[in-house]
Write an enzyme that holds these catalytic residues in place. Structure first.
Site, PDB file in Angstrom:
ATOM      1  N   GLY A  44      -8.280 -20.158  31.892  1.00  0.00           N
ATOM      2  CA  GLY A  44      -9.551 -19.644  32.577  1.00  0.00           C
ATOM      3  C   GLY A  44      -9.521 -18.212  33.068  1.00  0.00           C
ATOM      4  N   SER A  45     -10.219 -17.408  32.594  1.00  0.00           N
ATOM      5  CA  SER A  45     -10.296 -15.844  32.872  1.00  0.00           C
ATOM      6  C   SER A  45     -11.286 -15.220  32.362  1.00  0.00           C
ATOM      7  CB  SER A  45      -8.903 -15.432  32.202  1.00  0.00           C
ATOM      8  OG  SER A  45      -8.898 -15.990  31.121  1.00  0.00           O
ATOM      9  N   ARG A  46     -11.395 -13.776  32.197  1.00  0.00           N
ATOM     10  CA  ARG A  46     -12.569 -13.035  31.798  1.00  0.00           C
ATOM     11  C   ARG A  46     -11.846 -11.929  30.702  1.00  0.00           C
ATOM     12  NH1 ARG A  46     -15.370  -9.603  36.453  1.00  0.00           N
ATOM     13  NH2 ARG A  46     -15.416  -7.755  35.340  1.00  0.00           N
ATOM     14  N   MET A 103     -14.436 -16.859  30.683  1.00  0.00           N
ATOM     15  CA  MET A 103     -13.618 -17.974  29.843  1.00  0.00           C
ATOM     16  C   MET A 103     -13.420 -19.123  31.012  1.00  0.00           C
ATOM     17  SD  MET A 103     -11.395 -16.359  27.132  1.00  0.00           S
ATOM     18  CE  MET A 103     -10.451 -15.313  28.461  1.00  0.00           C
TER      19      MET A 103
END
Length: 232
Positions: free
Chosen positions: A189-191, A102
């Site tokens: 922002g990440s996963r 993301m």
């Protein structure tokens, strides 16, 4: 009035986790306008961006038994078979994993990929390296969840990244979830990693765009029987 309603229908609401941030940006913007109007307009743009980041749109989820939907908006960054992290308790054999990255421009509300009951939630402190790197699944701060379904266990991991420094979970162990239900959020922002039962064939490819609660990652039953959809 109909025009107003039409405009409202096109603007998604802000998630409650974003209220303090949007409010803070708005307050700073007012101060900047008082100091110098050009700075105020910059603050206005940043406030609008913050509200956009914390948007919480409705999604139409296919809810047929066996379907696994994306838990996050973003880009499918990896589709691999890999041994899951020990905190999931899913064994030491490689399992299919779909990773979704993301960016700061994606909606960051996370949704349950399946209907099931939460067996386990484990928070693991860690680093904040680039979430796109494979080792981020083991080294970074993360929140791991295991869902029990009729077709096996599904592992879901929220992974922090370079910018994301706050993982938020709205759920608890033992709680039932329906497919597409909101369960958490990661800021900036990440996963998300999804571990599927052994032998499952992912239906997405690396580089594909995923939409939380809508994009089908896998079909645990196989086949393609008729589907029912739920909007939330």
């Amino acid at each position: 009035m109909s025009i107003v309603n039409s405009v409202r229908a096109q603007i998604p609401p802000i998630h409650r986790e974003g209220y303090p941030f949007v409010g803070g940006f708005a307050l700073v913007t007012l101060i900047l306008f008082w100091i110098w109007s050009p700075l105020g307009w910059i603050g206005t743009v940043l406030t609008i961006w913050c509200a956009y980041f914390f948007r919480n749109p409705a999604r139409t989820t296919p809810v047929r038994d066996g379907l696994v939907v994306s838990p996050a908006d973003g880009r499918v960054s990896m589709v691999v078979d890999i041994i899951p992290p020990p905190e999931l308790g899913l064994g030491a054999k490689p399992l299919p994993r779909v990773s979704i990255f993301m960016s700061v421009f994606n909606c960051h509300v996370n949704r349950s990929p399946v209907a099931g009951r939460i067996e386990r939630i484990v928070y693991s402190p860690g680093k904040f390296i680039n979430a796109e790197l494979d080792k981020a699944s083991e080294d970074n701060e993360r929140n791991s969840m295991v869902l029990s379904t009729e077709h096996g266990q599904i592992g879901v991991i929220q992974i922090a990244g370079l910018i994301a420094r706050r993982i938020v979970s709205f759920v608890r162990e033992g709680q039932p979830l329906v497919a597409g239900e909101r369960f958490g959020l990661i800021r900036f922002g990440s996963r998300l990693d999804v571990y599927l039962p052994e032998g499952t064939k992912p239906l997405v490819a690396e580089g594909q765009t995923a939409i939380a609660g809508e994009t089908i990652l896998a079909d645990l039953k196989g086949g393609d029987a008729g589907r029912i959809y739920r909007t939330d």
